[in-house]
Design a protein around this motif. Structure first.
Motif, PDB file in Angstrom:
ATOM      1  N   ARG A   7       0.842  -1.202   0.000  1.00 40.14           N
ATOM      2  CA  ARG A   7       0.000   0.000   0.000  1.00 40.14           C
ATOM      3  C   ARG A   7       0.876   1.250   0.000  1.00 40.14           C
ATOM      4  O   ARG A   7       0.617   2.198  -0.745  1.00 40.14           O
ATOM      5  CB  ARG A   7      -0.950   0.017   1.189  1.00 40.14           C
ATOM      6  CG  ARG A   7      -1.760   1.325   1.235  1.00 40.14           C
ATOM      7  CD  ARG A   7      -2.894   1.299   2.214  1.00 40.14           C
ATOM      8  NE  ARG A   7      -3.948   0.386   1.872  1.00 40.14           N
ATOM      9  CZ  ARG A   7      -4.854   0.580   0.902  1.00 40.14           C
ATOM     10  NH1 ARG A   7      -4.785   1.650   0.145  1.00 40.14           N
ATOM     11  NH2 ARG A   7      -5.795  -0.288   0.673  1.00 40.14           N
ATOM     12  N   PHE A  10       2.320   1.742  -3.390  1.00 43.85           N
ATOM     13  CA  PHE A  10       1.258   2.184  -4.282  1.00 43.85           C
ATOM     14  C   PHE A  10       1.034   3.688  -4.129  1.00 43.85           C
ATOM     15  O   PHE A  10       0.982   4.433  -5.114  1.00 43.85           O
ATOM     16  CB  PHE A  10      -0.031   1.418  -3.964  1.00 43.85           C
ATOM     17  CG  PHE A  10      -1.250   1.960  -4.665  1.00 43.85           C
ATOM     18  CD1 PHE A  10      -1.468   1.726  -6.008  1.00 43.85           C
ATOM     19  CD2 PHE A  10      -2.194   2.704  -3.959  1.00 43.85           C
ATOM     20  CE1 PHE A  10      -2.598   2.219  -6.649  1.00 43.85           C
ATOM     21  CE2 PHE A  10      -3.318   3.197  -4.585  1.00 43.85           C
ATOM     22  CZ  PHE A  10      -3.523   2.959  -5.934  1.00 43.85           C
ATOM     23  N   GLU A  11       0.920   4.149  -2.894  1.00 44.75           N
ATOM     24  CA  GLU A  11       0.689   5.579  -2.628  1.00 44.75           C
ATOM     25  C   GLU A  11       1.858   6.424  -3.130  1.00 44.75           C
ATOM     26  O   GLU A  11       1.665   7.469  -3.742  1.00 44.75           O
ATOM     27  CB  GLU A  11       0.457   5.814  -1.134  1.00 44.75           C
ATOM     28  CG  GLU A  11      -0.779   5.141  -0.567  1.00 44.75           C
ATOM     29  CD  GLU A  11      -2.084   5.652  -1.162  1.00 44.75           C
ATOM     30  OE1 GLU A  11      -2.123   6.785  -1.697  1.00 44.75           O
ATOM     31  OE2 GLU A  11      -3.078   4.907  -1.097  1.00 44.75           O
ATOM     32  N   ARG A  14       1.827   6.398  -7.036  1.00 46.74           N
ATOM     33  CA  ARG A  14       0.696   7.177  -7.555  1.00 46.74           C
ATOM     34  C   ARG A  14       0.952   8.667  -7.384  1.00 46.74           C
ATOM     35  O   ARG A  14       0.705   9.458  -8.292  1.00 46.74           O
ATOM     36  CB  ARG A  14      -0.599   6.763  -6.848  1.00 46.74           C
ATOM     37  CG  ARG A  14      -1.825   7.382  -7.513  1.00 46.74           C
ATOM     38  CD  ARG A  14      -3.095   6.840  -6.974  1.00 46.74           C
ATOM     39  NE  ARG A  14      -3.215   7.219  -5.567  1.00 46.74           N
ATOM     40  CZ  ARG A  14      -4.268   6.954  -4.813  1.00 46.74           C
ATOM     41  NH1 ARG A  14      -5.274   6.292  -5.310  1.00 46.74           N
ATOM     42  NH2 ARG A  14      -4.315   7.323  -3.562  1.00 46.74           N
ATOM     43  N   GLY A  17       3.147   9.996  -9.960  1.00 45.13           N
ATOM     44  CA  GLY A  17       2.603   9.930 -11.308  1.00 45.13           C
ATOM     45  C   GLY A  17       3.180   8.805 -12.153  1.00 45.13           C
ATOM     46  O   GLY A  17       3.163   8.871 -13.375  1.00 45.13           O
ATOM     47  N   GLU A  18       3.715   7.783 -11.514  1.00 46.28           N
ATOM     48  CA  GLU A  18       4.303   6.665 -12.255  1.00 46.28           C
ATOM     49  C   GLU A  18       3.205   5.832 -12.917  1.00 46.28           C
ATOM     50  O   GLU A  18       2.176   5.548 -12.305  1.00 46.28           O
ATOM     51  CB  GLU A  18       5.129   5.789 -11.322  1.00 46.28           C
ATOM     52  CG  GLU A  18       6.351   6.494 -10.766  1.00 46.28           C
ATOM     53  CD  GLU A  18       7.133   5.628  -9.796  1.00 46.28           C
ATOM     54  OE1 GLU A  18       6.885   4.411  -9.725  1.00 46.28           O
ATOM     55  OE2 GLU A  18       7.989   6.197  -9.103  1.00 46.28           O
ATOM     56  N   VAL A  21       1.028   1.452 -12.022  1.00 42.25           N
ATOM     57  CA  VAL A  21       1.169   1.289 -10.582  1.00 42.25           C
ATOM     58  C   VAL A  21       0.386   0.055 -10.146  1.00 42.25           C
ATOM     59  O   VAL A  21      -0.768  -0.134 -10.534  1.00 42.25           O
ATOM     60  CB  VAL A  21       0.626   2.546  -9.847  1.00 42.25           C
ATOM     61  CG1 VAL A  21       0.705   2.363  -8.363  1.00 42.25           C
ATOM     62  CG2 VAL A  21       1.388   3.773 -10.289  1.00 42.25           C
ATOM     63  N   ALA A  23      -1.845  -2.025  -7.839  1.00 43.06           N
ATOM     64  CA  ALA A  23      -2.854  -1.694  -6.834  1.00 43.06           C
ATOM     65  C   ALA A  23      -2.475  -2.339  -5.504  1.00 43.06           C
ATOM     66  O   ALA A  23      -1.718  -3.303  -5.468  1.00 43.06           O
ATOM     67  CB  ALA A  23      -4.221  -2.203  -7.293  1.00 43.06           C
TER      68      ALA A  23
END
Length: 142
Positions: A7, A10-11, A14, A17-18, A21, A23
């Motif tokens: 997580r 992921f954050e 994100r 802006g990659e 990503v 989830a």
């Protein structure tokens, strides 16, 4: 720990802006005998997981378990139990054994097939759909 790390990654990705990503990891646990309430205890998770229970038994079920798990050869111990239950059973009921994967399941079934009185049916995700359906077809008497 893996869920939290994924997580966080992921954050971070994100926010940067990659593209592509991954989830956050989701965990699905399925079992006919699992104590789902114990697994979903609050102290095990940062936020309590959603619990979905489906009651799907179509026949009476009796659960047999070993008081002690034989770690060195649990599959061999399970073979002995299956043979004993089959020998001592008063009815034509089915025996369900949970194993870890396709190879282990096929080896286990191969061992059981040497006993011609057993109707052995493997079931695992990589099987063709028709073969999976066969696992649920009525068994022969005995």
């Amino acid at each position: 720990r893996s869920v939290a790390l994924r997580r966080a990654e992921f954050e971070r990705a994100r926010a940067a802006g990659e593209p592509d990503v991954l989830a956050p990891l989701k965990v699905v646990v399925m079992s006919a005998t699992l104590d789902a309430r114990a697994l979903s205890r609050r102290e095990l998770w940062p936020a309590p997981p959603r619990l979905v229970e489906l009651e799907g038994r179509q026949h009476p079920v009796s659960v047999h378990f070993a008081r002690e798990t034989v770690l060195e050869d649990y599959a061999g111990a399970a073979l002995e139990v299956v043979r004993r239950v089959h020998r001592e059973a008063a009815d034509d009921g089915a025996i369900l054994v949970f194993l870890t994967g396709r190879r282990e399941i096929e080896a286990f079934c191969g061992e059981l097939r040497s006993d011609r009185t057993l109707d052995v049916r493997p079931l695992y995700a990589q099987m063709a759909l028709e073969a999976q359906r066969e696992a649920f077809a009525p068994t022969r008497a005995g």
